[in-house]
Scaffold this active site. Structure first.
Site, mmCIF file in Angstrom:
data_model
loop_
_atom_site.group_PDB
_atom_site.id
_atom_site.type_symbol
_atom_site.label_atom_id
_atom_site.label_comp_id
_atom_site.label_asym_id
_atom_site.label_seq_id
_atom_site.Cartn_x
_atom_site.Cartn_y
_atom_site.Cartn_z
ATOM 1 N N SER A 21 0.820 -1.210 0.000
ATOM 2 C CA SER A 21 0.000 0.000 0.000
ATOM 3 C C SER A 21 0.858 1.266 0.000
ATOM 4 C CB SER A 21 -0.885 -0.003 1.243
ATOM 5 O OG SER A 21 -1.619 1.190 1.310
ATOM 6 N N LYS A 45 -3.426 2.321 -2.315
ATOM 7 C CA LYS A 45 -3.079 3.406 -1.408
ATOM 8 C C LYS A 45 -4.135 3.436 -0.305
ATOM 9 C CE LYS A 45 -1.292 7.073 0.347
ATOM 10 N NZ LYS A 45 -0.043 6.891 1.112
ATOM 11 N N ILE A 71 3.652 11.085 3.763
ATOM 12 C CA ILE A 71 2.671 11.458 2.746
ATOM 13 C C ILE A 71 1.406 12.000 3.426
ATOM 14 C CG2 ILE A 71 1.309 10.605 0.779
ATOM 15 C CD1 ILE A 71 4.405 10.497 0.391
ATOM 16 N N GLY A 72 1.110 11.453 4.589
ATOM 17 C CA GLY A 72 -0.092 11.900 5.289
ATOM 18 C C GLY A 72 -1.349 11.322 4.674
ATOM 19 N N LEU A 73 -1.197 10.116 4.109
ATOM 20 C CA LEU A 73 -2.356 9.382 3.604
ATOM 21 C C LEU A 73 -3.211 10.166 2.618
ATOM 22 C CD1 LEU A 73 -3.155 7.551 6.905
ATOM 23 C CD2 LEU A 73 -2.490 6.469 4.764
ATOM 24 N N CYS A 130 -0.153 3.559 10.602
ATOM 25 C CA CYS A 130 0.528 4.615 9.847
ATOM 26 C C CYS A 130 1.126 5.632 10.795
ATOM 27 C CB CYS A 130 -0.416 5.323 8.891
ATOM 28 S SG CYS A 130 0.445 6.653 8.011
ATOM 29 N N THR A 193 5.996 1.057 8.273
ATOM 30 C CA THR A 193 7.265 1.752 8.478
ATOM 31 C C THR A 193 7.499 2.076 9.966
ATOM 32 O OG1 THR A 193 6.096 3.815 8.091
ATOM 33 C CG2 THR A 193 7.174 2.824 6.206
ATOM 34 N N GLY A 217 12.274 0.549 2.924
ATOM 35 C CA GLY A 217 13.388 0.170 2.060
ATOM 36 C C GLY A 217 14.308 -0.851 2.704
ATOM 37 N N GLY A 244 11.440 -3.743 2.751
ATOM 38 C CA GLY A 244 12.725 -3.743 2.062
ATOM 39 C C GLY A 244 12.909 -4.826 1.038
#
Ligand SMILES: Cc1cc2nc3c(=O)[nH]c(=O)nc-3n(C[C@H](O)[C@H](O)[C@H](O)COP(=O)(O)OP(=O)(O)OC[C@H]3O[C@@H](n4cnc5c(N)ncnc54)[C@H](O)[C@@H]3O)c2cc1C
Ligand SMILES: Cc1cc2nc3c(=O)[nH]c(=O)nc-3n(C[C@H](O)[C@H](O)[C@H](O)COP(=O)(O)OP(=O)(O)OC[C@H]3O[C@@H](n4cnc5c(N)ncnc54)[C@H](O)[C@@H]3O)c2cc1C
Ligand SMILES: Cc1cc2nc3c(=O)[nH]c(=O)nc-3n(C[C@H](O)[C@H](O)[C@H](O)COP(=O)(O)O)c2cc1C
Ligand SMILES: Cc1cc2nc3c(=O)[nH]c(=O)nc-3n(C[C@H](O)[C@H](O)[C@H](O)COP(=O)(O)O)c2cc1C
Ligand code: FES
Ligand code: FES
Lengths: 302, 279, 302, 279
Positions: A21, A45, A71-73, A130, A193, A217, A244
């Site tokens: 996502s 997304k 990004i702030g969704l 998130c 993340t 990553g 990653g």
């Protein structure tokens, strides 16, 4: 069953390679590159009840073998997704996992019901983890009670399988996973993340407008692999590995650790065909070794 | 080729190609032209860009770097300015080293208007997409005006390539070439009623150019620079704030955009402290 | 005060650059390389009450821009340190921070008392956050009550300043830091490693004998920087920054984020003189910009 | 030089030097000799090693790679076998590319004993420190026996360099050169009462050699291979289990060590699946 297919709860996937996502848009951006229907699935997304513009820039920055994003969704909202994107995906035969996000249990349920009214949503992935929004987000993900509550509420609102996406920042992640399983989750996806930050030493200022952003990553891979292993230990529902994954080898490592499938994220930015190449790579590997993907799953645990 | 031809071009599909470096030309210490040996014709249009990465970089630096096409065709090229790790590696690459190029990406320059005089305003490395455009215009029988500014004589790469194909006017802050000052000190005189402006360069320069054009009601197209992760619309990492509110994404809704739409007061590109240029 | 010196509680350090525990031996291994007395300080390998052989191999493996280690706190024990190593360090004028580790509060206190009996220990750093040992280790570090208890007990047993080393795996790290401050800690050091794992896909087996190991190196830097920022926000005692510092720029970023000093870890493996070069680099930077190191501290927060 | 000279050498201080690659010789696909242009004389002794890293590798691969010296002096060299990312990069390096070498590191080969016959048993890339030793012995007027094994003819790099300076005996598993079989199939005949053995190669080979020597009471010195992070004794990442219990650290208490002390049943070096050799 083909050599490549895997089963996530009641859902059979063509193969074990999905896209993560937020790193693959709505999968409609790939027409120039490859047929995304060949993948095990695509995660959209993160969708919210209403469209969101996202955070002000700068939203991203590179770090050693990784990147930060805040990004702030930003997303089109569940309604536009259902009317503008989903029909096209359905037409193309894409296996769609709708990643959703809300700041209240009630909103999670409302989004779910909207998706439930449509054909062609193969699973719902709850983003309770998130790190980049002020309200909600990671708070759910760190707390096993809240996670379980969201899971149970969403499960009650749909027949579509529900996956819960784990935050690597939960101190007792196995307990969070178990709580989600008990609340009815069909699968866990791990990991989202971890919050990091970056400073521009020349300007003496924080790089991201949001100050912190989520680290993704290759840098994240060893942590993700450890969490996947621990979750597989803790639950009996399938665990889907993310973090990653850039090469066939990386994907195979997650499968060997016990993941039933994998998601390719940041690697899509380096090569739009990354997931397709990894899928082909796993197939080739399995042919060479004369094994099925299902046999690879958990093989490093034995 | 005519202006009409320029207006009617279709955009080529995007593709990730693996291409060895064919040539690297160093210009001063900070600038390099990298030319690649593409496996097939690259049909990029002036103003479009490519995401560039050394195929052997490994896990770090991780992301490809957005770079405007300087030329397209079988040997597409870019003009780079050395800033950080990615451009340092590009500046060290030797012919034969394999690169990956994703492109052509983004919205190209708005097609020129028949009957208008094109004025191209560039700063430093921002000249790349403008030189591409100037060549197209020259091919179409036009003679655009190019106003090119830098801090000093070493900040004006490619200015010799511009000479034949346009009316070139140069400014330098230190006065070492052309008019002493900034492009905006000269721009006023050049902004006639029939002009249309294309600009690319440091953000503050573009903001100033955009403002002067808006005041005089001269159309102005700018090429945006923001950090990018993917370059093709999926990461949502490249928002640029608009005056009308909200954002556009520079990679798919830009980089070339009507300068009036951009909220130049909003931060989008990181301010860059220039450490390595000039010498 | 020189341009370079910084003050950590009651302790004035020559400069802001120290070396991280477990990555610099006992600092006696550097005679061929440089005079370690020039550094702000050195943190010893984690000392336990009795000598420990450490974990069986493999103990280390490389990951993207980082490495995993599961040394298992192999060390000579506090007694041998005091008799064999410390006198030499004292002679050379090295600023010594004794990093200590135990699996009970009582043992932490016993080790502390032993060190307290010696001259030349400038601070004691409590490793309550090692992820690589079965007992103790990270359990203390994740729990604010236990952290506070150890801190208070150790403080009660010595006049030497006490630093507490934070685990990045604590879910509420700011609260843990605050609890340590309230319990009397003179400074916090952040961060220790985060647990990760690696799999060898060719052999289909886990790489490290201990299965998991602590992730260190540049990959960890963005997470460490975020935690340092958050701790500086949460406490009023000095915070010392650690995590992936390899260059002068990295060190300056931590200082700008609010760290009073930094520790260089994994970078020592890449270049034994890394800390010395970073020290010189900061000095040069400050001369060029005509600032003191103290002025750099927290400058990105302003 | 005499054997006595070999016995009395002091070890040089360790130092990190920056040295451009001077030459790279490829041997088959998998082996390369890298020779560096050292800023000053490298006084490494046979059996010592160096931690090697490309100065421009950036953050990944992060750690330097331990490599035995093949030769010392002003142009020190190493023999590499391509496995993973680090050796792939070394195998691609072009002359001029800067490297960082930390060394000389570790305990060298035990000095040879006057009156004994030196038998050097090597496998594949393990020949590097043995060739160094064989040259020293030849310089000291000895003619050592070298028993050199590989899977096939392409697994015997440097064997031509051995010819003049020793009595060379070769084994290959596929019979493409020398005796068909493994070194251990031949070793028995060579292990007289006055022999002393030096061995370097795959772990399983060294374990088998060590066992045969122990059974016959022949002194045997082995060069250990383990993952290493620092190479100079501070990370404690390179333990090798001993028969007497506990560990030694291969970088400072090895790599050369009396083979009887090593617990060969304990895992220390990762088993490596050989994907890239031969051809
Ligand atoms: C559409 C577009 C076209 C461009 N065309 C050119 C060109 O023709 N020639 C040229 O020299 N440069 C061009 N740039 C800028 C160029 O992308 C950056 O200078 C380059 O990415 C810096 O990389 P680095 O590794 O040297 O720097 P680093 O600072 O190490 O980069 C770190 C990260 O930040 C990103 N980043 C930092 N600053 C910028 C910036 N100002 N713009 C974009 N990304 C940034 C990088 O992409 C990378 O991900 C263009 C940028 C865009 C968006
Ligand atoms: C004292 C000593 C001397 C050596 N001499 C030579 C030599 O002369 N020529 C040669 O080709 N090789 C030699 N080796 C082995 C060599 O260090 C490894 O093959 C090399 O590190 C592999 O790196 P890579 O990046 O190709 O592989 P990768 O698998 O990508 O390496 C990843 C990490 O694992 C470590 N690693 C993995 N396997 C080994 C191993 N078997 N031994 C040590 N580290 C390992 C690497 O150092 C690195 O940190 C020696 C090893 C030691 C300890
Ligand atoms: C730019 C970006 C945007 C992301 N957006 C979302 C999101 O909307 N919802 C979500 O659950 N995860 C999101 N993630 C997290 C990824 O799905 C994935 O969990 C994470 O990046 C780790 O995988 P990777 O290392 O392969 O990228 C995003 C990640 C990135 C890099
Ligand atoms: C090999 C190794 C051994 C370590 N041993 C210790 C230790 O004994 N005590 C401790 O507090 N931290 C120990 N650490 C953690 C480091 O001190 C440091 O917190 C961590 O490595 C992050 O910093 P870096 O990224 O600069 O290495 C060790 C780290 C490594 C890599
Ligand atoms: S750079 Fe990814 S959306 Fe624009
Ligand atoms: S490699 Fe670090 S102690 Fe041996």
């Amino acid at each position: 069953m083909s050599r490549e297919s895997v089963t996530v709860g009641s859902l059979e996937l063509r193969n074990a390679v999905l896209t993560a996502s937020g790193t693959f848009g709505y999968a409609l951006e790939y027409d120039d590159f490859f047929d995304v229907a060949e993948l095990g699935g695509i995660c959209t997304k993160g969708l919210s009840l209403h469209p969101r513009p996202g955070n002000p820039p700068e939203r991203i920055c590179e770090t050693a073998a990784g990147m930060l994003n805040a990004i702030g969704l930003a997303n089109v909202g569940v309604e536009a997704f259902c009317t503008d994107k989903l029909p096209l995906l359905r037409e193309r035969g894409v296996t769609v996992i709708a990643n959703i996000f809300a700041s209240s249990v009630a909103d999670f349920v409302t989004i779910t019901k909207r998706l439930d009214a449509e054909a062609g949503v193969h699973a719902i992935e709850l983003n309770v983890s998130c790190p980049n929004v002020a309200e909600g987000g990671i708070e759910f993900g760190k707390d096993k009670k809240m996670c379980a509550q969201v899971t149970a509420a969403v499960k009650g609102a749909t027949k579509i399988p529900v996956w819960v996406k784990m935050s690597p920042e939960a101190a007792e992640i196995a307990a969070v996973g178990k709580a989600c399983e008990d609340a009815g989750a069909d699968a866990l996806t791990a990991v989202n993340t971890i919050r990091g930050m970056a400073i521009d030493s020349q300007l003496s200022r924080v790089r991201l407008k949001n100050r912190t952003g989520g680290l993704s990553g290759p840098a994240l891979k060893p942590i993700a692999l450890r969490i996947v292993w621990d979750l597989v230990e803790a639950v009996s529902i399938p665990v889907i590995g993310i973090g990653g994954i850039s090469t066939t080898r990386d994907a195979i490592e997650f499968l060997m650790a016990g993941a039933t499938a994998v998601q390719v994220g940041t690697a899509n930015f380096v090569d739009p065909c990354a997931a397709s190449k990894i899928r082909a790579g796993i197939q080739e590997y399995c042919e060479q070794k004369n094994v099925t993907v299902r046999e690879l799953i958990g093989s490093a645990r034995r | 080729m005519s202006i009409d031809d320029l207006r009617s071009r279709n955009l080529a599909p995007r593709k990730l190609i693996r291409a060895p470096l064919l040539r690297r030309e160093s210009i001063g210490q900070a600038y390099h032209v990298l030319t690649f040996d593409a496996p097939s014709d690259c049909r990029a249009v002036a103003g479009q860009f490519t995401m560039v990465r050394g195929a052997e970089w490994g896990d770090a630096p991780l992301l490809p770097r957005p770079m405007s096409y300087l030329t397209a065709g079988e040997a597409p090229s870019i003009l780079i300015k050395v800033f950080g790790e990615g451009t340092v590696r590009m500046a060290r690459a030797e012919p034969g080293e394999p690169f990956e190029l994703l492109g052509p990406l983004g919205v190209p320059w708005r097609a020129p208007t028949e009957g208008r005089r094109q004025l191209l305003v560039g700063g430093g490395v921002g000249i790349a997409p403008l030189l591409f455009l100037a060549r197209d215009l020259a091919d179409a029988g036009q003679k655009p005006v190019v106003l090119y500014g830098g801090r000093g004589r070493y900040d004006l790469p490619m200015r010799h390539d511009l000479k034949g194909i346009c009316e070139l006017q140069v400014t330098t802050e230190d006065g070492s070439r052309g008019t002493k000052g900034r492009v905006t000190d000269v721009l006023g005189e050049l902004l006639g009623g029939d002009t249309e402006v294309y600009t690319c360069g440091p953000d503050r320069m573009m903001a100033a150019v955009a403002k002067m054009c808006a005041e005089r009601d001269v159309p102005c197209e700018a090429s945006l620079e923001t950090p990018m992760a993917c370059g093709y619309g999926v990461c949502l990492g490249c928002p640029v704030p608009l005056t009308e509110g909200g954002y556009i994404y520079a990679c798919t809704q830009g980089p070339c955009i009507d300068a009036r739409r951009v909220d130049w007061t909003g931060d989008h590109a990181p301010t860059r402290v220039d450490t390595e240029a000039t010498s």
